[in-house]
Design a protein around this motif. Structure first.
Motif, mmCIF file in Angstrom:
data_model
loop_
_atom_site.group_PDB
_atom_site.id
_atom_site.type_symbol
_atom_site.label_atom_id
_atom_site.label_comp_id
_atom_site.label_asym_id
_atom_site.label_seq_id
_atom_site.Cartn_x
_atom_site.Cartn_y
_atom_site.Cartn_z
ATOM 1 N N PHE A 1 0.828 -1.209 0.000
ATOM 2 C CA PHE A 1 0.000 0.000 0.000
ATOM 3 C C PHE A 1 0.864 1.262 0.000
ATOM 4 N N ASP B 1 2.053 1.734 -3.516
ATOM 5 C CA ASP B 1 0.990 2.131 -4.451
ATOM 6 C C ASP B 1 0.366 3.482 -4.115
ATOM 7 N N ALA B 2 0.241 3.776 -2.828
ATOM 8 C CA ALA B 2 -0.694 4.847 -2.460
ATOM 9 C C ALA B 2 -0.124 5.930 -1.568
ATOM 10 N N SER B 3 1.117 5.789 -1.097
ATOM 11 C CA SER B 3 1.682 6.929 -0.361
ATOM 12 C C SER B 3 3.036 7.364 -0.916
#
Lengths: 393, 419
Positions: free
Chosen positions: A134, A137-139
């Motif tokens: 995560f 991908d997302a931070s």
């Protein structure tokens, strides 16, 4: 499902021989080298040989491509209990829990819990980009500020929501620096004033330089065994009064403002038969001061949102009315990777056994140490806490 | 409001051109859905087919019910900025060169909270609209913008990193003779392009719209024929180092399928222009553009192909032209991969039958040059990779996604609809 099953006590199980290998900002050595030194230091303190260890619990971010398994061969150990705890800042509490149950059930007699990491130039940057799926991908694609940016968001939200000021966080950092000045192993060796804290270089608003831990190389270790064995060896030991752990608590919160402690804190004190007021010192996980503030609240020292008021009203230094992170904590002693998850525990063990030396809190009997780890995406997922008591308590 | 972008200074030839660096492009397979949505300018997240829970970050199983049926759906982009930070120290070389960089946490009305880049005009604690965009790594990211347009919003430095806005950029349009050329040049001039080079083949041969084209501000008509390698290389030597956006507008089209034609003559012409023309341009201009992906406010930004939507599925009435378009589409994917390192985007504008002599017997709707120009410039401003112009193109890609084999049958049945 029925309500939670009742936890068994840890009576008869103790922790001994806390070891801290003095930290270094950067090291050419591998994690294995640091872990070996910490383990040897603990075993020497307990007058044990490597073959006396039949349980091993390891936490490290920089062992790759090895894991705990590889370490057994590397270090010449033949354990019958082996755990790899990849839980960052919660690894100490979680490791202690696993070790205690292993000893209690007879699956192992002496469990060595060890955590540590090396720190090469550039190794921190390399770790960040692949920390978790995560995060990848997302931070991480959003400015790549790493944990600084993630905690900046949590801090910004906490300040808006509860009216905390930078000075409130500064109180925590300044007090810890005072404590660190009494710890010869702390990497930070000069005093920190509130003016210096407030005026520090901005890192990721509202977080500035002294809100951030310094990654270092280092390692920490302790041993878990039966009380009778510790006594037979003549070892100073601490009793495990209660422990909790929780993962991915409150996923419905839009942003993190509390940790998993809040779910289990009543059970923690009930099991120990103690209250927050009974704690003679508290070691919170402190990679950033905002999470210290949350722990003070979630561990029952004040209500949610009252953290700022609490730190204004209390003296957090060793000789103060609320001794907190007496070694200087990670903020001033340094963050030795996964070793950061052990720092508060080993210090708490020393405190309740009267072995803390220059940082000793007078008449320390009961200590609370908590852990917090793994910013998988936008919040820390792992939390844990333990209450330790000295032999005389 | 955003400070308007000022005209970039003339390039100092003694200063080293900044080497393009990229934000992290590593993504899990599930997370690539963000890029797929961003390529078309949609805001999509995974929505659980079983329980309806909206998911973020992208994942393999529903965090509410463990279902693995998580199709991507358009969801409401509305939310609120509940936390923000300005990153001033970054471990990424790309961001290190661009700090301060504003990011934030947005609580979406649709459910989850997301981390996103934050536009400078978005107020703290303010209502936000979240859009998917492609960053310089070519991967999908979320960007939080004000719910309503603000002045010069497109000039926000973080936003301009995501888009290929023609403002103050220098554009090369190939094939001045193509009917699209004046509309394209006009739309780019209106969008603030600082130079509009237009390549012209066989300059000695007159064509109707030349005067109109030459009259558009900042237009400079230069000799180039995409079927002639030497002329492409020569023009590249002249303007390759200042071509920020290249629009491959050359096209050769004739009606007919395999059995309608007696030889490979037209098919060869189609390949020569539509496939080899693109290849020649790419081999000449590609390296320079890839090297200039981070060259200041007028860095190389985008490569645009105007392709027939029949690149996706053959139209038997234009069977051989469709085949050359399919070849060009495949080549464009290769070009996208090759330009990736430089942060230069490949935008494909897919069109249905166009309003021209070679589609004259076809029924409407047909796409006019102005519509292509409008969609193309909008695609650059939004930083897209795939744009479908007109109802025929939109309908075809919709059917293709539903089932390419079914569409193949439909295309066969539609044969002769033009007569």
């Amino acid at each position: 499902m029925a309500e939670n099953s009742k936890r068994q006590s840890y009576d008869g199980i103790v922790v001994v021989s806390p070891a801290t290998v003095p930290y270094q900002r950067f090291s050419k050595e591998a994690a294995h080298w640091w872990i070996a030194r910490a383990l040897k230091q603990s075993l020497d303190a307990a007058s044990l040989r490597p073959r006396d260890v039949d349980g091993l619990i390891v936490s490290s971010f920089t062992l790759f491509p090895d894991s705990a398994v590889g370490l057994t061969q590397h270090l010449g150990l033949t354990p019958r209990w082996l755990d790899d705890i990849p839980m960052g800042g919660a690894c100490g509490v979680v490791g202690l829990r696993r070790a205690a149950r292993a000893v209690q059930s007879g699956d192992a007699s002496v469990v060595a819990c060890v955590a540590g990491d090396t720190n090469h130039v550039d190794s921190f940057r390399r770790m960040l980009s692949s920390f978790s799926r995560f995060a990848q991908d997302a931070s991480y694609p959003y400015g790549s500020g790493g944990p600084n940016a993630c905690f900046a968001l949590l801090t910004d939200h906490y300040m808006r929501r509860f009216g905390a000021t930078r000075e409130d966080f500064g109180r925590i950092c300044v007090a810890q620096r005072q404590n660190a000045l009494r710890n010869p192993h702390a990497v930070m060796k000069t005093p920190l004033t509130m003016e210096q804290y407030i005026g520090a270089r901005a890192i990721s608003d509202p977080i500035a330089l002294f809100d951030c831990v310094m990654p270092v190389a280092g390692a920490e270790c302790f041993l878990v065994m039966r009380e009778e064995d510790a006594k037979a060896q003549g070892l100073p030991h601490a009793h495990i009064r209660a422990t909790i752990e929780r993962h991915n608590a409150f996923p419905e919160d839009a942003i993190q403002m509390r940790g998993g402690w809040e779910m289990d804190v009543d059970e923690l004190y009930a099991m120990a038969g103690l209250r927050p007021d009974d704690m003679d010192l508290v070691q919170t996980y402190d990679d950033y001061p905002v999470i210290v503030m949350m722990q003070l609240e979630d561990l029952g020292f004040c209500a949610k949102g009252d953290g700022p008021e609490f730190v204004r009203a209390h003296d957090l230094t060793i000789d103060g009315d609320f001794p907190h992170n007496t070694s200087g904590g990670q903020l001033s002693a340094g963050q030795a990777g996964a070793g950061g998850g052990y720092l508060g525990l080993t210090e708490a063990m020393r405190q309740v056994t009267g072995a803390a030396g220059p940082t000793q809190v007078k008449d320390a009997r009961h200590a609370l140490a908590s852990g917090f780890g793994m910013i998988n995406f936008d919040r820390g997922l792992c939390s844990g806490a333990v209450i330790l008591s000295g032999d005389g308590a | 409001m955003t400070d308007p972008l000022s005209r970039p200074p003339k390039k100092d030839p003694q200063v080293r051109t900044r080497v393009p660096t990229r934000p992290s492009h590593f993504r899990s397979r599930a997370a690539l859905g963000i890029a797929a949505a961003a390529a078309e300018g949609r805001f999509m997240l995974q929505v659980c087919e079983d329980c309806g829970a909206v998911q973020y970050p992208p994942r393999d199983a529903c965090a509410s019910c463990l279902s693995v049926a998580l199709p991507w759906r358009d969801v409401s982009p509305k939310g609120r900025l509940i936390a923000e930070t300005t990153v001033r120290t970054s471990t990424s070389i790309y961001f290190r060169e661009r700090t301060p960089w504003r990011i934030g946490t947005i609580k979406l009305e649709a459910g989850p909270s997301v981390m996103a880049h934050v536009h400078g005009d978005l107020a703290p604690d303010g209502e936000a609209r979240v859009v998917s965009m492609l960053d310089k790594s070519g991967q999908g990211v979320l960007f939080a913008i004000p719910p309503d347009m603000t002045p010069n919003m497109e000039d926000d430095p973080q936003m301009r990193e995501m888009t290929c806005d023609p403002k103050f950029r220098r554009v090369l349009i190939t094939d001045a003779r193509n009917e699209n050329a004046p509309a394209l040049a006009q739309a780019l001039a209106d969008a603030g392009a600082s130079m509009i080079f237009v390549g012209e083949a066989e300059s000695w041969r007159p064509y109707p719209h030349r005067a109109a084209l030459a009259a558009i501000p900042n237009v400079d008509i230069l000799p180039m024929d995409v079927t002639d390698t030497a002329s492409v290389v020569e023009l590249c030597g002249e303007i390759g180092g200042k071509t920020d956006i290249l629009i491959n507008n050359a096209r050769f089209v004739r009606p007919g399928g395999i059995l309608d034609r007696a030889d490979v003559g037209f098919a060869r012409e189609e390949m020569e222009v539509n496939y080899f023309g693109l290849l020649r341009l790419a081999q000449a201009f590609g390296p320079a553009m890839r090297g200039r992906g981070a060259d200041g406010d007028n860095s190389a930004a985008a490569w645009v192909n105007i392709l027939s939507v029949n690149a996706w599925s053959n139209s038997p009435d234009y069977g051989l032209f469709s085949a050359s378009s399919a070849a060009a589409l495949s080549l464009s994917q290769n070009l996208r991969a090759d330009l990736w390192d430089g942060g230069v985007r490949v935008l494909n504008v897919f069109t249905g039958p166009t309003e021209d002599e070679w589609h004259q017997p076809l029924p409407p709707p047909k796409v006019a040059p102005a519509a292509i120009a409008r969609a193309l410039v909008a695609g650059l401003k939004d930083g897209l990779e795939d744009v479908y112009v007109g109802d025929v193109a939109k309908d075809l890609i919709d059917r293709w996604r539903a089932g390419p084999k079914i569409l193949e049958r439909e295309m066969m049945e539609n044969r002769g609809a033009s007569s």
